[in-house]
Scaffold this motif. Structure first.
Motif, PDB file in Angstrom:
ATOM      1  N   TRP A   1       0.839  -1.200   0.000  1.00  0.00           N
ATOM      2  CA  TRP A   1       0.000   0.000   0.000  1.00  0.00           C
ATOM      3  C   TRP A   1       0.875   1.252   0.000  1.00  0.00           C
ATOM      4  O   TRP A   1       0.636   2.190  -0.759  1.00  0.00           O
ATOM      5  CB  TRP A   1      -0.889  -0.055   1.246  1.00  0.00           C
ATOM      6  CG  TRP A   1      -1.848   1.085   1.421  1.00  0.00           C
ATOM      7  CD1 TRP A   1      -1.776   2.058   2.352  1.00  0.00           C
ATOM      8  CD2 TRP A   1      -3.009   1.340   0.649  1.00  0.00           C
ATOM      9  NE1 TRP A   1      -2.828   2.911   2.215  1.00  0.00           N
ATOM     10  CE2 TRP A   1      -3.604   2.502   1.173  1.00  0.00           C
ATOM     11  CE3 TRP A   1      -3.617   0.698  -0.447  1.00  0.00           C
ATOM     12  CZ2 TRP A   1      -4.767   3.043   0.641  1.00  0.00           C
ATOM     13  CZ3 TRP A   1      -4.779   1.239  -0.967  1.00  0.00           C
ATOM     14  CH2 TRP A   1      -5.339   2.394  -0.424  1.00  0.00           C
ATOM     15  N   ARG A   2       1.909   1.277   0.840  1.00  0.00           N
ATOM     16  CA  ARG A   2       2.816   2.414   0.906  1.00  0.00           C
ATOM     17  C   ARG A   2       3.998   2.175  -0.030  1.00  0.00           C
ATOM     18  O   ARG A   2       5.147   2.336   0.351  1.00  0.00           O
ATOM     19  CB  ARG A   2       3.330   2.594   2.344  1.00  0.00           C
ATOM     20  CG  ARG A   2       2.248   2.783   3.370  1.00  0.00           C
ATOM     21  CD  ARG A   2       1.751   4.211   3.408  1.00  0.00           C
ATOM     22  NE  ARG A   2       2.859   5.135   3.589  1.00  0.00           N
ATOM     23  CZ  ARG A   2       3.287   5.536   4.773  1.00  0.00           C
ATOM     24  NH1 ARG A   2       2.724   5.088   5.862  1.00  0.00           N
ATOM     25  NH2 ARG A   2       4.282   6.393   4.860  1.00  0.00           N
ATOM     26  N   ARG A   3       3.730   1.780  -1.256  1.00  0.00           N
ATOM     27  CA  ARG A   3       4.807   1.440  -2.185  1.00  0.00           C
ATOM     28  C   ARG A   3       5.706   2.653  -2.420  1.00  0.00           C
ATOM     29  O   ARG A   3       5.233   3.789  -2.496  1.00  0.00           O
ATOM     30  CB  ARG A   3       4.239   0.939  -3.502  1.00  0.00           C
ATOM     31  CG  ARG A   3       3.235   1.860  -4.153  1.00  0.00           C
ATOM     32  CD  ARG A   3       2.368   1.080  -5.133  1.00  0.00           C
ATOM     33  NE  ARG A   3       1.413   1.948  -5.823  1.00  0.00           N
ATOM     34  CZ  ARG A   3       0.296   2.399  -5.263  1.00  0.00           C
ATOM     35  NH1 ARG A   3       0.004   2.090  -4.021  1.00  0.00           N
ATOM     36  NH2 ARG A   3      -0.523   3.182  -5.944  1.00  0.00           N
TER      37      ARG A   3
ATOM     38  N   ARG B   1       3.264  -8.338  -0.933  1.00  0.00           N
ATOM     39  CA  ARG B   1       3.653  -7.013  -1.422  1.00  0.00           C
ATOM     40  C   ARG B   1       3.510  -6.964  -2.951  1.00  0.00           C
ATOM     41  O   ARG B   1       2.926  -6.034  -3.504  1.00  0.00           O
ATOM     42  CB  ARG B   1       5.095  -6.736  -0.991  1.00  0.00           C
ATOM     43  CG  ARG B   1       5.604  -5.364  -1.345  1.00  0.00           C
ATOM     44  CD  ARG B   1       6.642  -5.447  -2.417  1.00  0.00           C
ATOM     45  NE  ARG B   1       6.897  -4.137  -2.982  1.00  0.00           N
ATOM     46  CZ  ARG B   1       7.464  -3.960  -4.170  1.00  0.00           C
ATOM     47  NH1 ARG B   1       7.807  -4.999  -4.893  1.00  0.00           N
ATOM     48  NH2 ARG B   1       7.639  -2.762  -4.640  1.00  0.00           N
ATOM     49  N   ASN B   2       4.021  -7.994  -3.627  1.00  0.00           N
ATOM     50  CA  ASN B   2       3.963  -8.000  -5.082  1.00  0.00           C
ATOM     51  C   ASN B   2       2.526  -8.063  -5.593  1.00  0.00           C
ATOM     52  O   ASN B   2       2.179  -7.392  -6.557  1.00  0.00           O
ATOM     53  CB  ASN B   2       4.761  -9.176  -5.642  1.00  0.00           C
ATOM     54  CG  ASN B   2       6.249  -8.934  -5.559  1.00  0.00           C
ATOM     55  OD1 ASN B   2       6.679  -7.860  -5.143  1.00  0.00           O
ATOM     56  ND2 ASN B   2       7.027  -9.916  -5.934  1.00  0.00           N
TER      57      ASN B   2
ATOM     58  N   VAL C   1       0.888  -4.574  -5.084  1.00  0.00           N
ATOM     59  CA  VAL C   1       1.336  -3.610  -6.084  1.00  0.00           C
ATOM     60  C   VAL C   1       0.620  -3.860  -7.407  1.00  0.00           C
ATOM     61  O   VAL C   1       0.191  -2.931  -8.094  1.00  0.00           O
ATOM     62  CB  VAL C   1       2.871  -3.721  -6.243  1.00  0.00           C
ATOM     63  CG1 VAL C   1       3.324  -2.984  -7.478  1.00  0.00           C
ATOM     64  CG2 VAL C   1       3.551  -3.162  -5.010  1.00  0.00           C
ATOM     65  N   THR C   2       0.436  -5.141  -7.760  1.00  0.00           N
ATOM     66  CA  THR C   2      -0.233  -5.470  -9.016  1.00  0.00           C
ATOM     67  C   THR C   2      -1.713  -5.100  -8.950  1.00  0.00           C
ATOM     68  O   THR C   2      -2.252  -4.482  -9.867  1.00  0.00           O
ATOM     69  CB  THR C   2      -0.085  -6.979  -9.295  1.00  0.00           C
ATOM     70  OG1 THR C   2       1.288  -7.314  -9.156  1.00  0.00           O
ATOM     71  CG2 THR C   2      -0.549  -7.327 -10.683  1.00  0.00           C
TER      72      THR C   2
ATOM     73  N   ASP D   1      -3.104  -1.371  -9.185  1.00  0.00           N
ATOM     74  CA  ASP D   1      -3.199  -0.728 -10.490  1.00  0.00           C
ATOM     75  C   ASP D   1      -4.512  -1.046 -11.202  1.00  0.00           C
ATOM     76  O   ASP D   1      -4.765  -0.530 -12.281  1.00  0.00           O
ATOM     77  CB  ASP D   1      -2.034  -1.178 -11.378  1.00  0.00           C
ATOM     78  CG  ASP D   1      -0.925  -0.139 -11.383  1.00  0.00           C
ATOM     79  OD1 ASP D   1      -1.036   0.804 -10.594  1.00  0.00           O
ATOM     80  OD2 ASP D   1       0.018  -0.282 -12.176  1.00  0.00           O
ATOM     81  N   GLU D   2      -5.326  -1.926 -10.617  1.00  0.00           N
ATOM     82  CA  GLU D   2      -6.558  -2.320 -11.290  1.00  0.00           C
ATOM     83  C   GLU D   2      -7.575  -1.170 -11.241  1.00  0.00           C
ATOM     84  O   GLU D   2      -7.584  -0.363 -10.311  1.00  0.00           O
ATOM     85  CB  GLU D   2      -7.168  -3.554 -10.608  1.00  0.00           C
ATOM     86  CG  GLU D   2      -6.301  -4.791 -10.673  1.00  0.00           C
ATOM     87  CD  GLU D   2      -6.281  -5.427 -12.051  1.00  0.00           C
ATOM     88  OE1 GLU D   2      -7.131  -5.074 -12.886  1.00  0.00           O
ATOM     89  OE2 GLU D   2      -5.392  -6.266 -12.289  1.00  0.00           O
TER      90      GLU D   2
END
Lengths: 324, 328
Positions: free
Chosen positions: B127-129, B212-213, B216-217, B220-221
């Motif tokens: 979330w906090r990428r 985490r991965n 992040v993916t 973006d949806e």
């Protein structure tokens, strides 16, 4: 992936093999993969030229220098028998790397054969191969390895690698099957089939380039697992303790009460295993970012937003504060 | 319905295959359990006793292998797993019943703890990428590539040998008799501190990275953007929209990880002398105690299967698409 001018290169078989060969390596062309590969290259060189580099014979007993902390004469100290630990680590690199990569290669070959076939054929054959894969996923690996390996008096390096491969291929096969199934119905595969291309050509030329990233990532995963399993086996004493690898060093360290005081005996070997593991993980991160570009760009975009005064987690309708 | 039937068929097939492998494995390996048993009890057993042992264990059994296979199934279905050679001819089922709660308790709890903490951390840094929280990623990677036995020994030498905070081995203090008093339970928890800590430490990294991965993916949806545009609270978007979808692959790895846990516990139980399944299995292997090995292996495989079934059910509840996949 580079975008070619025509954009429809899938239909031009001549250019496919050359282009896809070059592109096959582009997944390694990023900082993480290159760092990982460099570390692996150092260990590979150690594995090849180890006997030339090692300052001492790893078995040589020197009763005048027993249990010594690191000195200039023995950079990583000595064992209870006065053996040079640095030399043991350098010589042991070969065993670790050979078993790791051999078993990675074996397992990847099985995974590609089973996984791609199961993904390409349909119906009962596919289900049967998938069931086989799942059986190997469910059967607990390490106990099985210990049971099988303990049956041999003097298991060779190839045998250990083969046993590790047999228990380690299933995960890769499962991922490859899923990926192949999603490729099977894409337009360019359909076109190749309609064109009358033979099956081996469809799989080798049309599909494999698109599966390379998955294959590479499952190879890296198997090598990591094999190195951990092999050093564990050596540590447990199931594989012969006369063959030097990093697990053997830890076996001797533990059986001679090196923990916790003689740190020079047990820290370097464990750190070497972890370092190889980190290197392989870095290669895998590189492949992940190549396959899923969102992973690569997420951090950069979030930082860019933050620089402009947005918080990336605030939501889509955040408004920049431009008052100052 | 066809989805559940197919899953059921798959589990039945896998169970059959595992049991069959279990039957053939010891028979394909060389080494004679009676010889190993006699070597340990040298001079204590008379030649007549040796002969009766051989007959008892069916070792010079002239029966064809398929008949042995059928008899194996027969005794299995009646709950008879044979007797253990290395544990003074005690029933295998009793030895397993003795060891199973320790492994299930310690490893089960620490695996769930690790999954929950790891997925939580993964959700947060996904979330906090791009923030400083991502410094956890390299640390987690390092911890997940460290060999377990090495970390275990170092933890013992720091927290037990040097600092003397926690005991280094066994499940409870010597001399106490297992019971359900608070005192005893406290003692068990005290003894399990170090093994549980090392299990969580080495397995945490995988959960953090995977979650985490996926976060992040998923972030973006479009549906996440829509949820944010509707003005939902960040907390609601993070959990109800992003994490809920990102956690699905985590659940299937969780089921599979249960299989690898048992392999991991073998080493853990050896290092901490913890009286669970892994330690017994290793002892059985060294003693070539085939009945015990078979029984252990069977129980381990079947528990992994059960865990997979549970994970399938949870998955089907959380992701309606997986139920439709078979129909399409």
């Amino acid at each position: 992936m580079s975008v070619t001018a025509t954009g429809v290169t899938d239909a031009v078989p001549v250019s496919v093999s050359g282009r896809s060969f070059r592109e096959g390596f582009s997944m390694f062309r990023n900082a993480k993969s290159i760092t990982g590969l460099s570390i692996l290259a150092v260990f590979t060189l150690l594995a090849i030229f180890g006997p030339l580099i090692a300052p001492y014979d790893p078995d040589a007993i020197d009763l005048l220098h027993r249990n010594e902390a690191p000195t200039w004469g023995h950079l990583l100290g000595t064992t209870h028998m006065g053996q040079d630990i640095l030399s043991q680590i350098i010589i042991g690199t070969r065993g670790v790397m050979i078993v790791g990569f051999l078993s990675g290669i074996f397992a990847t070959i099985i995974a590609v054969l089973v996984g791609v076939t199961a993904g390409y054929v349909a119906g009962a054959k596919s289900e049967a191969l998938s069931a086989l894969t799942n059986v190997f996923l469910v059967v607990p690996g390490l106990p099985l390895i210990i049971i099988v390996a303990s049956q041999f008096e003097d298991p060779s390096v190839v045998l250990i690698a083969a046993v590790l491969a047999i228990t380690g291929w299933a995960w890769g096969a499962r991922v490859l099957r899923a990926q192949t199934m999603s490729l099977r119905n894409r337009d360019f595969i359909q076109a190749a089939r309609v064109n009358g291309e033979p099956l081996y050509r469809i799989i080798a030329v049309e599909m494999l380039p698109n599966l390379l990233a998955v294959i590479a990532s499952s190879f890296v995963g198997t090598v990591t697992a094999a190195i951990l399993a092999q050093t564990t086996l050596a540590f447990v004493g199931v594989t012969p303790i006369s063959n030097w690898n990093w697990g053997t060093i830890l076996f001797w360290a533990q059986s001679n009460n090196a923990f916790p005081d003689k740190w020079w005996w047990y820290l370097p070997a464990g750190l070497c295993i972890a370092l190889v593991g980190v290197a392989l993980a870095l290669v895998n991160f590189g492949i992940d970012e190549y396959v899923n570009p969102r992973l690569r760009s997420a951090g950069m975009r979030a930082r860019a937003l933050r620089k402009r005064g947005f918080k990336p987690s605030d939501g889509a309708t955040a408004v920049a504060d431009t008052r100052n | 319905m066809s989805f559940f039937l197919r899953r059921a068929a798959f589990y039945l097939f896998t169970a059959w295959a595992a049991i069959t492998i279990n039957f053939f494995l010891p028979r394909m390996l060389k080494g004679d359990p009676i010889t190993a048993y006699l070597a340990r009890n040298q001079g204590k057993v008379s030649p007549e006793a040796i002969d009766s042992l051989r007959i008892l264990f069916g070792l010079d059994n002239p029966k064809p292998i398929w008949q042995q296979y059928i008899e194996y199934w027969g005794s299995l279905l009646s709950g008879d797993l044979g007797v253990s050679l290395s544990k003074g001819l005690a029933p295998v089922s009793a030895v397993i019943a003795d060891a199973l709660p320790w492994t299930l308790g310690l490893v089960g709890v620490s695996t769930i703890v690790s999954f929950v903490i790891g997925t939580g951390i993964g959700t947060f840094i996904g979330w906090r990428r791009g923030s400083r929280a991502e410094a956890i990623v390299p640390i987690a990677t390092f911890l997940s590539t460290v060999p377990y036995f090495w970390l275990g020994l170092i933890v013992i030498s720091v927290f037990s040998t040097t600092l003397r905070w926690f005991p280094a081995s066994h499940a409870y203090s010597k001399g106490t008799i297992p019971n359900f008093s608070f005192e005893f339970i406290g003692d068990v928890i005290y003894h399990s501190a170090l093994p549980a800590f090392t299990i969580v430490l080495t397995s945490l990294g995988g959960w953090v990275l995977g979650m985490r991965n996926m976060m992040v993916t998923v972030l973006d949806e479009d549906y996440v953007t829509v949820a944010q545009a509707k003005g939902l609270s960040p907390f609601r978007v993070m959990y109800g929209y992003a994490a809920r979808n990102a956690v699905l692959p985590q659940l299937s790895s969780f089921a599979l990880s249960l299989g690898f846990i048992v392999g991991g516990t073998l080493i853990m139980e050896m290092i901490f002398s913890y009286p669970g399944l892994g330690l017994r299995l290793f002892e059985a292997t060294l003693a070539k105690d085939y009945p015990l090995m078979q029984g252990m292996f069977l129980v381990i495989t079947l528990s992994v299967l059960v865990a997979n079934i549970l994970a399938d059910v949870v998955y089907a509840i959380m992701d309606p698409r997986s139920r439709q996949e078979a129909a399409s």
